[in-house]
Design an enzyme around this catalytic site. Structure first.
Site, PDB file in Angstrom:
ATOM      1  N   ASP A 164       0.839  -1.201   0.000  1.00  0.00           N
ATOM      2  CA  ASP A 164       0.000   0.000   0.000  1.00  0.00           C
ATOM      3  C   ASP A 164       0.870   1.246   0.000  1.00  0.00           C
ATOM      4  O   ASP A 164       1.866   1.320   0.734  1.00  0.00           O
ATOM      5  CB  ASP A 164      -0.899  -0.005   1.234  1.00  0.00           C
ATOM      6  CG  ASP A 164      -2.153   0.835   1.045  1.00  0.00           C
ATOM      7  OD1 ASP A 164      -2.179   1.619   0.086  1.00  0.00           O
ATOM      8  OD2 ASP A 164      -3.095   0.700   1.843  1.00  0.00           O
ATOM      9  N   LYS A 217      -6.858  10.589  10.447  1.00  0.00           N
ATOM     10  CA  LYS A 217      -6.357   9.917   9.241  1.00  0.00           C
ATOM     11  C   LYS A 217      -7.180  10.236   7.995  1.00  0.00           C
ATOM     12  O   LYS A 217      -6.628  10.612   6.954  1.00  0.00           O
ATOM     13  CB  LYS A 217      -6.336   8.396   9.454  1.00  0.00           C
ATOM     14  CG  LYS A 217      -5.887   7.638   8.214  1.00  0.00           C
ATOM     15  CD  LYS A 217      -5.901   6.133   8.408  1.00  0.00           C
ATOM     16  CE  LYS A 217      -5.519   5.441   7.105  1.00  0.00           C
ATOM     17  NZ  LYS A 217      -5.557   3.961   7.246  1.00  0.00           N
ATOM     18  N   ASP A 258      -4.254   2.720  -5.165  1.00  0.00           N
ATOM     19  CA  ASP A 258      -2.837   2.820  -4.782  1.00  0.00           C
ATOM     20  C   ASP A 258      -2.417   1.655  -3.893  1.00  0.00           C
ATOM     21  O   ASP A 258      -1.423   1.746  -3.168  1.00  0.00           O
ATOM     22  CB  ASP A 258      -2.575   4.149  -4.060  1.00  0.00           C
ATOM     23  CG  ASP A 258      -3.416   4.305  -2.801  1.00  0.00           C
ATOM     24  OD1 ASP A 258      -4.373   3.526  -2.634  1.00  0.00           O
ATOM     25  OD2 ASP A 258      -3.131   5.207  -1.991  1.00  0.00           O
TER      26      ASP A 258
END
Length: 1323
Positions: free
Chosen positions: A1010, A1079, A1238
Site C-alpha cells: 500500500d 487519518k 494505490d
C-alpha cells in the site's frame, strides 16, 4: 395549408357526391393528379391522422340536411376558394402518377387545372344549380366565404412580399446564382422533396455537381431496368415533390425547374450558406486548439439530440418499421432548423436499408438529400452504394467505376472502406464483389494503425527482448469451452442462481408463500402482456407529427414477453422501502437496451465471427501453446485483420440517450402500477376482498426536493419475506466472466463478449469524454494496462466462504461487518397522534423515534441485500475460475466492471478472493505473508519490516489457533482492522508452515503493498519537497514515516498550547486525539476535501469513541479540522503552493467560459464535465420528472466545482498513470498484478520484483516535466488568439490567465532517484 392538404381536402369534399349534385361527371383520369397520387399512396406530405381530422372537419362544415340545394351552394363556393388556393400554391412543375411511374407535367399557364393536356371539364353549370331563394342561406355562405377569402388574400399578400424581397436576398448572400443542370447532363432527375442547390464556394460546387451526376447515374440505371423496384420504393418514400428521369416529351421541365430552384432554396441558403461553406473549407485544414475545443463543445452540446435521432432511426430499422424510419428522416430533413442537427451518418442508416434490398433508386435519392442538406458523402455513404451495386446483378460496371472515381475525388480510397467502415452481416463481401467487377485483382490492404506511443512507454513497446508475458494455467481446449459457457450466459442476458439463504430448511409456510407468489407472477405476466400490446397499438396510431419522437420503436426492439420478464424481475428485486421512480426507470431502460444490443449483434451475425477469432486468441493465453511476445490487443487486432470477411466486431451499436432510457423505464413502471393487482384478503381471509395494486406511486422528500417513489404494498412485502425465495436473478454483466475478457482494442470494443460496455465511466448522459477519446490516437498503453488487469484469473476461498455464510444465516455480526437479518431490526413504535394523553413534546419525540426506526430498518435491509448478493454470487462461483473485465472513470482510475462482487469491495469480499494461479512461496514468500498479516491488523504501522516480522513470529500461536478454530478459539483475528482478510492470511500461513517445505508451498494468496498517503507522495514528487517527501516515505529511512501519526502529534502540540491558555474545548479533547481521528481528513485533503467535509469526517470519528462527551462533538470537530489544516500547511509547503496554483488556474479557465482539460503522461485526454446545472422536465403519464443536468456543454462551466475538483482530479490522473505503468511492466516481467487504486497485489513470491518495478515507474513518471507540460498545454489550449486592444476587458482577463498559467510553481531540491532506495514507499 399546403397544396397537398388542399388537394386532399378537395378530394374529401368530392367524395360527398359533390360532382353528382352538380351534374358533372369527372373520370378518375381527369381528376387532379395530386389527389390521385394521394389516393394511390404516392408521394405526399400529410400523414393519415391529419387527413382523418380534415374529413371530420368537412362533416362539420357541411350541414347534414335534406336540402341538397343548400349543401351544393356551400360546396360550390368552397370549391371556388379551394381552386384558387390550388392555383396560388401550384408550382411550375407538378407530379402526375400513373401506375407508379413518376412523370413531370407542365402546369397550364391559367392555373385552372393540373394535367398534361387534358384538363378536367368543370363547366360553368355550377351557376345554373344555385338556388335563387333563401337570403339566410346566402348570408351564411357569405360569412364562410369571406373568412376563407380573407385568409387567401392575406397569404397572397405575404407571398408577393417574399417574392419582392427574394432577388435582394439572393444578391446579398449568394455570389453565384443557382442554376439548373447543363445540357450535357445525363439526367434531369432528382429525389422527391429535393432540389439542386449551390451550397458552398466554387471548389465544393464542382464536387457537388459530380456527386449529383453520380446519384443521377444510379437512378437512371435503375429506372431503365427496375421499374417494379422503383414503384415499391416510391410507395415507401414520402416527400413534397418527386423527380425521375425525364422523358423526351418533357423538354420544358428544365426551364421550370430553374425557376423553382431560384425561389425555393433561397431562404434556406440565406442562413446556412456561410456555415456550410466554412465547415467544408475547414474540414481539410488543421485546427487550432481553440477550434478543436469548440468542436468538442458543439458535439457535446448537440450530442443528446443527435443521439436521440440516431437511436430512434436504428430502433425503427431493427424493429422492421422501415417506413416509420424513412418518414421520420424526411420530416427532419424538410425543416431547416431540424436539418442542422443531421449529419451524414443519419442518412447512411436509411441507405443501409435500401442497400440490403438492392434498391439503387433510393440510394440515389438519399445522395441528393445529402447534397441538399449541405453534407458530403462519407465512407459509409459510398460503402452502402457499392454494397447495393454488389447485390444488384444487373448493375453496370461504369456506375461502380464512377462511384470509385468520386471517392478518389473526395480523398477516399477503397482501402479506407475496408479498414474504417463498420460492416454488418455480408455487407463487406457485397462491397468487395462490386469492386471486383471493375478491379478483379483488387485485394484490401489492412494495416495496423501506427499510433505513436508516449515517450514514457516507448521503450516498453520497442524493446521486448527480455519480456516474459505470462500464460494462463489452462489448456486451449479448456479456454474455448469457457468461452462457450460465457457466450451462452450473455446471450440469455440474465442468470438465475441459488441464494445462500436457501440452505435454511423449508417450512410449510415458506412453501405456501412461494407457491402463492409463483401463481401471482404467472397471472401478472398475462396481464402485463395484454396491457403492453394494447399500449403499443395506441402508441403506433398516435404519432400525429412525424418529427416527434415517441417510445413506440423502443417497445418493438424486443419480444413482448421479454419486456414483461424485465418488469416482473424488477418487482421481485424492489426493496421494501421503495425505490426512486427515476432510478427504477433508468434500470429498466438499461436492461432493455442491454438485451437490444445483444440481439443486434446476433442479427448482424457477429457471434460466429467472434467465436472464430476468440478460439484463435486462446493460442496466445493457453499454457499448451508456444510462447509469443505479443500483447493481447496486438494479437487480437492481427486476428481481426486476418479474418476480415463478414461483419465487423467493433462499433456496431449506438448508445441510447440517458433521457430515452429513463422515459422508457418510467413508461414500463407506469404500466406495472396501473395493471398489477392482487386480492386484499390473500393473507387474511377475514379482510374484505377487493383488488388492490401491488405497487404504489407516492412522493417523499430528499433534502428539500420532492421525489417520486414506487413502493410495494405491505402485503407483497410480507409475502416475499415469508417465502424467503431460494433463487436470485441477475443481469449477466453482474457476474464475473467465465473466460478471459475480450481485450480492449479501441474505445468502443472490449471487455464482455456481447454485453455493451463503456471504456470510460461517465456521468449519465455526458458525451464530452467520448468525443475526446474518439479523437485520441495514442491510447494503446492505457488499453493494454486494462487488458493486463482483466487477464488475472480468480478463484474463491471456499473454507472462508462457508464460515461467512454460516454467520450470515445465523444472526449476522456488526463487529465482523456481516449485516443481521431484518428480524433483528428495531420495532417501529406505533402511537395515536390524536391521543390527548400525550403532550406535544412527547408526540414530537415519538415521531422522531418512528422516523429513526424506519431509517434503521431501511439501512439494515440495504446492507443485508448487498451482502446477500455478494455471498450468493461467490457461492455460485465457488468451484469456478473467473475474471473481472476492467474499465476506468474519466480521470483514468480503473475499476472492475461487475458491480457487486469484486476485489474493490469490502473486507469480506476481498477475503473471499484468491489468485487462480498459485506460485511457490520461495525463500522470502512466507516472511511476506507474515508481514502482510501484521499490516492487516493495523498494528506496528511505525515499525520496520523486521519489527513486523518479529511481531508476527511472536504471535504464531494465536495465528494457528485462529486458523484452526476461527469461531470457537481465542478469536485473535476478530480484533484486526481487516478481520476476514486477516483470518484468510492466518489459514494460508498455517498451511504453509505445516507443509513439508514452505519454500515450495504453492500459494494463491494475494499480498498487498500500500502507498503511504499516495496523493501526498505525488504532490511531494511534483514539488521536489524534501520535508514532504520525507514525511510520506519517498526518502529512504530506517523506520517508516507515518504522516497520519505525524499530523496527529502536531495537532496534539497545538491542543496542549491552547489548553494551557485556558481554551475549554482543547481541555476536553485531552487524551482523545489519535491517528485514527485525523487519518481520513489528512488522506482526503490532498483530494480536495473542504473544511466542511473534514469536519464531518472528524465528527464521525469522535462519535465512535464511547467515552467522548457527545455534547462537545460539534465544537471539537470545528477545532480539530482547523488544527489539521494548519498542521498540513506547515508540513507540506510545496504541496500547498501547487494545489493553490492548480485551483487558481481552474478558476480563471472556467471564468473565461471553458472547462478544464488536460492529457495524462500516458496520453489519456481528460475533461471535467462540471457545468451549471439546468433542469429538464421529463413528462410522463405517472408524474413529471425533474432531471438535474450538470454536464450540458451548452451551459457555462461551474466555476466552484471546476476549481475545487481540478487538484484532486489531476492527482488521481497521476496515480492512475503510475498504476498503469506498473501494470504494464509487471506483465512484461511475467508477474500476476492487480490493483485497488494505490494498493498493489501480487503473489508472495514476486513482492520484491513488484516493489522494484513500482519504484522505477514512479521515478520515470515524475522525471517528466509534468507541471511544465501541463502549463504548456493549458497555454496552447486557452491562451491563443488574444484580442488586440489592450484596453479590452476580455484581453485583460486573458492576460491574467496567461501569466498565471505560465507561472509554474518552483520546485525544491529533492532527488527523485532516492525513491528507488526507499523501503517504505509502498509497504
Amino acid at each position: 395549408m399546403s397544396l397537398l392538404r388542399v388537394c386532399a381536402f378537395a378530394k374529401c369534399v368530392s367524395r360527398r357526391t359533390l360532382f353528382d349534385k352538380c351534374a358533372v361527371r369527372v373520370s378518375p383520369a381527369d381528376r387532379c393528379p395530386l389527389c390521385v397520387s394521394t389516393r394511390d399512396g404516392g408521394i405526399r406530405r400529410i400523414s393519415e391522422t391529419p387527413l382523418r381530422l380534415q374529413r371530420r372537419k368537412v362533416s362539420f362544415m357541411i350541414p347534414k340536411r335534406d336540402d341538397a340545394k343548400k349543401r351544393v351552394v356551400e360546396q360550390s363556393q368552397l370549391l371556388d376558394v379551394l381552386k384558387a388556393r390550388i392555383q396560388q400554391l401550384q408550382p411550375d412543375v407538378v407530379l402526375d402518377v400513373h401506375h407508379a411511374n413518376v412523370q413531370f407535367v407542365k402546369a397550364p399557364s391559367s392555373g385552372r387545372g393540373v394535367s398534361s393536356g387534358k384538363g378536367p371539364k368543370v363547366a360553368p353549370k355550377e351557376k345554373t344549380d344555385i338556388p335563387k331563394s333563401g337570403k339566410t342561406l346566402k348570408a351564411a355562405s357569405k360569412s364562410k366565404t369571406s373568412r376563407w377569402m380573407e385568409k387567401l388574400t392575406r397569404e397572397k399578400k405575404n407571398k408577393l412580399t417574399k417574392e419582392e424581397r427574394l432577388p435582394q436576398k439572393i444578391q446579398k448572400n449568394v455570389k453565384e446564382k443557382p442554376s439548373g443542370k447543363s445540357k450535357g447532363s445525363k439526367s434531369g432527375s432528382a429525389l422527391p422533396g429535393t432540389s439542386h442547390k449551390v451550397i458552398s464556394s466554387a471548389a465544393p460546387l464542382v464536387k457537388g455537381r459530380a456527386r449529383t451526376k453520380l446519384s443521377d447515374e444510379i437512378r437512371a440505371a435503375v429506372s431503365s431496368t427496375e421499374v417494379g423496384t422503383t414503384a415499391a420504393a416510391a410507395t415507401v418514400h414520402k416527400g413534397p415533390k418527386g423527380k425521375q428521369k425525364a422523358s423526351k416529351k418533357q423538354g420544358p421541365v428544365k426551364e421550370g425547374k430553374r425557376q423553382t430552384e431560384a425561389k425555393e432554396p433561397a431562404e434556406e441558403m440565406e442562413k446556412s450558406l456561410d456555415q456550410q461553406g466554412s465547415r467544408w473549407t475547414l474540414s481539410s485544414n488543421p485546427q487550432r486548439p481553440e477550434e478543436e475545443e469548440e468542436d468538442v463543445e458543439v458535439a457535446a452540446a448537440c450530442g443528446d439530440v443527435q443521439l436521440s435521432i440516431r437511436s430512434y432511426l436504428e430502433a425503427c430499422v431493427f424493429a422492421g418499421d422501415v417506413e416509420r424510419a424513412h418518414s421520420f428522416l424526411l420530416s427532419q430533413h424538410r425543416v431547416r432548423s431540424r436539418r442542422k442537427l443531421l449529419n451524414t451518418d443519419f442518412y447512411n442508416i436509411m441507405m443501409r436499408v435500401w442497400a440490403k434490398k438492392g434498391t439503387l433508386n433510393q440510394i440515389g435519392r438519399i445522395f441528393i438529400l445529402l447534397e441538399e442538406a449541405g453534407l458530403k458523402p462519407n465512407l459509409g455513404s459510398y460503402c452502402t452504394a457499392l454494397e447495393c451495386m454488389g447485390r444488384n446483378p444487373g448493375c453496370q460496371p461504369k456506375l461502380i467505376t464512377r462511384c470509385l472515381r468520386q471517392m478518389e475525388e473526395d480523398g477516399l480510397s477503397a482501402d479506407d472502406l475496408f479498414s474504417q467502415c463498420v460492416f454488418r452481416q455480408d455487407e463487406r463481401d457485397m462491397v468487395l464483389k462490386a469492386v471486383h467487377l471493375v478491379q478483379p485483382d483488387y485485394k484490401p490492404r489492412l494495416h495496423a494503425s501506427a499510433a505513436q506511443c508516449p515517450s514514457l512507454v516507448q521503450e516498453f513497446y520497442t524493446q521486448r527482448a527480455d519480456h516474459q508475458y505470462p500464460k494462463l494455467d489452462f489448456t486451449q481446449e479448456e479456454l474455448q469451452e469457457r468461452f462457450r459457457q460465457q457466450l451462452r450466459l450473455e446471450e440469455d442476458c440474465t442468470v438465475t442462481i441459488d441464494s445462500v439463504e436457501a440452505a435454511k430448511p423449508v417450512t410449510d409456510h415458506m412453501a405456501k408463500m412461494r407457491k402463492l407468489l409463483a401463481d401471482h407472477r404467472a397471472q401478472w405476466q398475462k396481464i402485463l402482456l395484454q396491457a403492453l400490446r394494447e399500449s403499443k397499438m395506441i402508441l403506433a396510431n398516435t404519432n400525429t407529427k412525424d418529427y416527434r419522437l415517441n417510445l413506440y420503436p423502443y417497445l418493438c426492439v424486443l419480444e413482448d414477453r421479454e419486456y414483461v420478464d424485465i418488469m416482473i424481475q424488477s418487482v421481485a428485486s424492489l426493496p421494501p422501502s421503495g425505490e426512486s421512480l427515476k432510478i427504477l426507470g433508468r434500470d429498466l431502460g438499461h436492461r432493455v437496451y442491454t438485451k437490444y444490443c445483444v440481439q443486434q449483434k446476433q442479427q448482424n451475425q457477429v457471434v460466429e465471427k467472434l467465436r472464430n477469432i476468440y478460439n484463435a486468441y486462446t493460442d496466445l493465453l493457453a499454457k499448451d501453446t508456444k510462447e509469443c511476445i505479443v500483447l493481447p490487443s496486438e494479437y487480437w487486432g492481427r486476428l481481426e485483420r486476418e479474418q476480415s470477411s463478414g461483419p465487423s466486431l467493433q462499433g456496431g451499436e449506438t448508445h441510447w440517450p440517458y433521457i430515452v432510457s429513463v422515459e422508457l423505464g418510467i413508461y414500463m413502471v407506469d404500466m406495472m402500477v396501473k395493471n398489477l393487482k392482487m386480492n386484499s384478503d390473500v393473507l387474511n381471509p377475514a379482510f374484505e376482498r377487493k383488488l388492490i395494486p401491488i405497487l404504489y406511486h407516492m412522493y417523499t422528500f430528499r433534502n428539500t426536493r420532492q421525489v417520486g417513489f414506487i413502493k410495494p404494498h405491505p402485503i407483497l412485502i410480507q409475502m416475499q419475506q415469508d417465502a424467503m425465495e431460494s433463487k436470485l436473478t441477475f443481469d449477466s454483466y453482474v457476474m464475473p466472466m467465465l473466460c478471459p475478457p475480450v481485450p480492449w482494442t479501441s474505445v468502443k470494443f472490449g471487455a464482455y463478449l456481447l454485453t455493451p460496455s463503456k471504456l470510460m465511466r461517465t456521468v449519465e448522459g455526458a458525451t464530452q469524454h467520448e468525443v475526446l477519446l474518439e479523437k485520441c490516437q495514442n491510447l494503446l498503453p492505457v488499453l493494454d494496462s486494462l487488458n493486463q488487469l482483466g487477464n488475472c484469473a480468480w478463484s474463491i476461498n471456499k473454507p472462508l466462504l462457508d464460515i461467512i455464510i454460516s454467520i450470515f444465516n445465523d444472526r449476522g455480526s456488526d463487529k465482523l461487518d456481516i449485516p443481521p437479518p431484518l428480524s433483528e431490526a428495531p420495532k417501529i413504535p406505533h402511537f395515536n397522534a390524536q391521543d390527548p394523553a400525550y403532550t406535544s413534546a412527547e408526540k414530537a419525540h415519538m415521531k422522531r423515534d418512528v422516523i429513526n426506526a424506519k431509517k434503521k430498518c431501511s439501512e439494515m435491509h440495504s446492507l443485508r441485500m448487498d451482502a446477500l448478493y455478494k455471498l450468493s454470487i461467490a457461492n455460485h462461483m465457488r468451484d469456478e475460475i473467473f475474471w473481472f473485465p476492467h474499465n476506468m472513470d474519466f480521470r483514468g482510475r480503473t475499476y472492475p466492471c461487475p458491480p457487486y462482487f469484486n476485489h474493490l469491495g469490502s473486507d469480506v469480499t476481498r477475503a473471499l478472493l484468491l489468485f487462480a494461479e498459485g506460485k511457490p512461496l520461495g525463500p522470502k514468500g512466507l516472511d511476506w505473508l507474515k508481514i502482510h498479516l501484521v499490516n492487516l491488523t493495523g498494528l506496528k504501522k511505525r515499525s520496520s519490516l523486521e519489527g513486523r516480522l518479529e511481531y508476527a513470529n511472536s504471535i504464531m500461536e494465536d495465528v494457528l489457533d485462529s486458523a484452526d478454530n476461527p469461531l470457537n478459539g481465542n478469536k485473535w483475528w476478530m480484533n484486526a482492522d481487516e478481520p476476514w482478510q486477516a483470518l484468510g492470511c492466518c489459514m494460508e500461513i498455517a498451511n504453509a508452515v505445516r507443509s513439508p517445505d514452505p519454500t515450495n508451498f504453492i500459494s494463491n494468496f494475494p499480498v498487498h503493498q500500500d502507498g503511504s498517503c499516495n496523493g501526498l507522495q505525488h504532490y511531494a514528487a511534483l514539488g521536489r519537497d524534501v520535508i514532504g517527501a520525507t514525511s510520506v516515505n519517498l526518502m529512504p529511512c530506517e523506520m517508516p514515516q507515518d504522516v497520519y501519526s505525524g499530523v496527529a502529534q502536531q495537532v496534539e502540540e497545538f491542543r496542549v498550547r491552547d489548553a494551557q491558555s485556558g481554551m475549554k474545548i482543547a481541555q476536553v479533547l485531552e487524551g482523545f486525539i489519535s491517528r485514527k481521528v485525523v487519518k481520513q481528513t489528512v488522506m482526503t485533503v490532498v483530494y480536495g476535501v473542504t473544511r466542511y467535509g473534514g469536519r464531518l469526517q472528524i465528527e464521525k470519528r469522535l462519535k465512535e469513541i464511547e467515552d467522548f462527551p457527545k455534547e462537545h462533538v460539534w465544537d471539537a470537530s470545528h477545532y480539530l479540522v482547523r488544527m489539521v489544516f494548519s498542521g498540513l500547511k506547515e508540513m507540506f509547503t510545496g504541496t500547498r503552493e501547487i494545489q493553490d496554483w492548480l485551483t487558481d488556474c481552474a478558476r480563471l479557465i472556467s471564468k473565461s467560459g471553458h472547462t478544464v482539460e488536460w492529457v495524462t503522461p500516458l496520453g489519456l485526454p481528460i475533461i471535467q464535465p462540471y457545468h451549471r446545472t439546468r433542469n429538464q422536465v421529463l413528462k410522463s403519464t405517472i408524474q413529471l420528472i425533474n432531471l438535474q443536468i450538470s454536464h450540458d456543454a451548452k451551459e457555462r462551466p461551474d466555476t466552484v466545482k471546476q476549481k475545487n475538483a481540478f487538484p484532486p482530479n489531476f492527482i488521481h490522473s497521476l496515480d492512475s498513470t503510475h498504476m498503469m505503468l506498473t501494470a504494464l511492466h509487471c506483465y512484461s516481467a511475467g508477474l500476476t498484478f492487480v490493483s485497488v487504486h494505490d494498493c498493489y497485489w501480487t503473489h508472495a513470491l514476486t513482492v520484491d520484483t513488484m516493489n522494484k518495478i513500482c519504484r522505477e515507474q514512479f521515478v520515470a513518471l515524475h522525471s517528466q516535466p509534468i507541471l511544465r507540460e501541463l502549463s504548456d498545454f493549458l497555454l496552447q489550449k486557452y491562451c491563443t488568439g488574444l484580442p488586440a486592444e489592450a484596453k479590452n476587458k476580455k484581453y485583460q482577463e486573458y492576460r491574467r490567465l496567461m501569466l498565471l498559467l505560465a507561472k509554474v510553481p518552483q520546485t525544491g531540491d529533492f532527488d527523485l532517484q532516492r525513491v528507488k532506495e526507499s523501503t517504505y514507499f509502498f509497504s
